[in-house]
Scaffold this motif. Sequence first.
Motif, PDB file in Angstrom:
ATOM      1  N   VAL A 143       1.138  11.285   3.659  1.00 31.67           N
ATOM      2  CA  VAL A 143       1.744   9.964   3.683  1.00 31.67           C
ATOM      3  C   VAL A 143       2.946   9.971   2.736  1.00 31.67           C
ATOM      4  O   VAL A 143       2.794  10.207   1.535  1.00 31.67           O
ATOM      5  N   ASP A 144       4.128   9.735   3.294  1.00 33.66           N
ATOM      6  CA  ASP A 144       5.333   9.664   2.458  1.00 33.66           C
ATOM      7  C   ASP A 144       5.433   8.251   1.900  1.00 33.66           C
ATOM      8  O   ASP A 144       5.887   7.324   2.580  1.00 33.66           O
ATOM      9  N   THR A 145       5.015   8.084   0.681  1.00 34.23           N
ATOM     10  CA  THR A 145       5.002   6.761   0.053  1.00 34.23           C
ATOM     11  C   THR A 145       6.408   6.275  -0.293  1.00 34.23           C
ATOM     12  O   THR A 145       6.594   5.084  -0.512  1.00 34.23           O
ATOM     13  N   THR A 146       7.394   7.154  -0.312  1.00 35.32           N
ATOM     14  CA  THR A 146       8.762   6.727  -0.647  1.00 35.32           C
ATOM     15  C   THR A 146       9.432   6.009   0.520  1.00 35.32           C
ATOM     16  O   THR A 146      10.363   5.249   0.313  1.00 35.32           O
ATOM     17  N   ALA A 148       7.520   4.338   2.963  1.00 31.75           N
ATOM     18  CA  ALA A 148       6.605   3.347   3.522  1.00 31.75           C
ATOM     19  C   ALA A 148       6.478   2.092   2.664  1.00 31.75           C
ATOM     20  O   ALA A 148       5.810   1.155   3.054  1.00 31.75           O
ATOM     21  N   ARG A 150       5.027  -0.200  -0.367  1.00 25.71           N
ATOM     22  CA  ARG A 150       3.703  -0.273  -0.995  1.00 25.71           C
ATOM     23  C   ARG A 150       2.628  -0.012   0.055  1.00 25.71           C
ATOM     24  O   ARG A 150       2.576  -0.678   1.093  1.00 25.71           O
ATOM     25  N   ILE A 151       1.780   0.942  -0.237  1.00 21.22           N
ATOM     26  CA  ILE A 151       0.711   1.313   0.692  1.00 21.22           C
ATOM     27  C   ILE A 151      -0.625   1.053   0.003  1.00 21.22           C
ATOM     28  O   ILE A 151      -0.838   1.510  -1.120  1.00 21.22           O
ATOM     29  N   SER A 153      -4.316   1.590  -1.237  1.00 22.11           N
ATOM     30  CA  SER A 153      -4.975   2.860  -1.570  1.00 22.11           C
ATOM     31  C   SER A 153      -5.860   3.357  -0.437  1.00 22.11           C
ATOM     32  O   SER A 153      -5.983   4.560  -0.225  1.00 22.11           O
ATOM     33  N   ASP A 155      -5.207   3.423   2.593  1.00 29.79           N
ATOM     34  CA  ASP A 155      -4.385   4.120   3.581  1.00 29.79           C
ATOM     35  C   ASP A 155      -3.850   5.454   3.076  1.00 29.79           C
ATOM     36  O   ASP A 155      -3.125   6.140   3.789  1.00 29.79           O
ATOM     37  N   LEU A 156      -4.205   5.818   1.863  1.00 29.47           N
ATOM     38  CA  LEU A 156      -3.745   7.085   1.295  1.00 29.47           C
ATOM     39  C   LEU A 156      -4.784   8.194   1.412  1.00 29.47           C
ATOM     40  O   LEU A 156      -4.646   9.250   0.803  1.00 29.47           O
ATOM     41  N   PRO A 160      -0.959  11.609  -0.545  1.00 32.14           N
ATOM     42  CA  PRO A 160       0.480  11.374  -0.644  1.00 32.14           C
ATOM     43  C   PRO A 160       1.268  12.674  -0.525  1.00 32.14           C
ATOM     44  O   PRO A 160       0.848  13.727  -1.013  1.00 32.14           O
ATOM     45  N   GLN A 178       6.714   7.729   7.731  1.00 32.02           N
ATOM     46  CA  GLN A 178       5.674   7.928   6.723  1.00 32.02           C
ATOM     47  C   GLN A 178       4.668   9.037   7.015  1.00 32.02           C
ATOM     48  O   GLN A 178       4.028   9.529   6.098  1.00 32.02           O
TER      49      GLN A 178
END
Length: 186
Positions: A143-146, A148, A150-151, A153, A155-156, A160, A178
């Motif tokens: 998961v590219d949190t940069t 997407a 705010r994700i 937790s 969904d992680l 990450p 993402q």
Amino acid sequence: MVNVRPAGPDAWPDVATVMGERGDPARCFCQYFRLRGKAWSGSSPETHRDSLQAQIRNGERPPGVVACDGDAPVGWCAVGPRTSYPRVVASPNWRTDHPDAWVITCFVVPVGHRRQGIAGELVRGALDLARSYDAPVVEACAVDTTTAGRIPSADLYRGPLSVYLDAGFTEVSRTSPQWVLVRSAV
């Protein structure tokens, strides 16, 4: 000091502790990627728990790794041959030119132990486990949190992107901004 070890027959109590009694881990027990369609929708959390317990206690190889800080279980990471995960094989997010790859499908790090580097330790432990079974490569759908924002937790669970990149994985492809397929030679 966090110790990561393969989740072999003696690891079930630690894995069960990490999964907890509520929330997604306690309902899924890392069976989502192992089941598709009615096999998933028609099963129960109890069935999932029993399945993971059997995979740990009776499987031909550990289905993942567990992390402990001293005696306290603090994390879990599922890893195994791609062919063990029918949902991965069918997913466009996991398309690969390495059908013999191993895959990391999920992490569980309980609240109170997050943001302490445990996921990174689990990735290194997963790579070690794959290496011990002569896996050619390990892949994951990070998961590219940069990109997407705010994700939550929850969904992680696939991990990450930053954790994988720090462990030496490289980006292979993206099916969305993402979802990132990453790979590491073992």
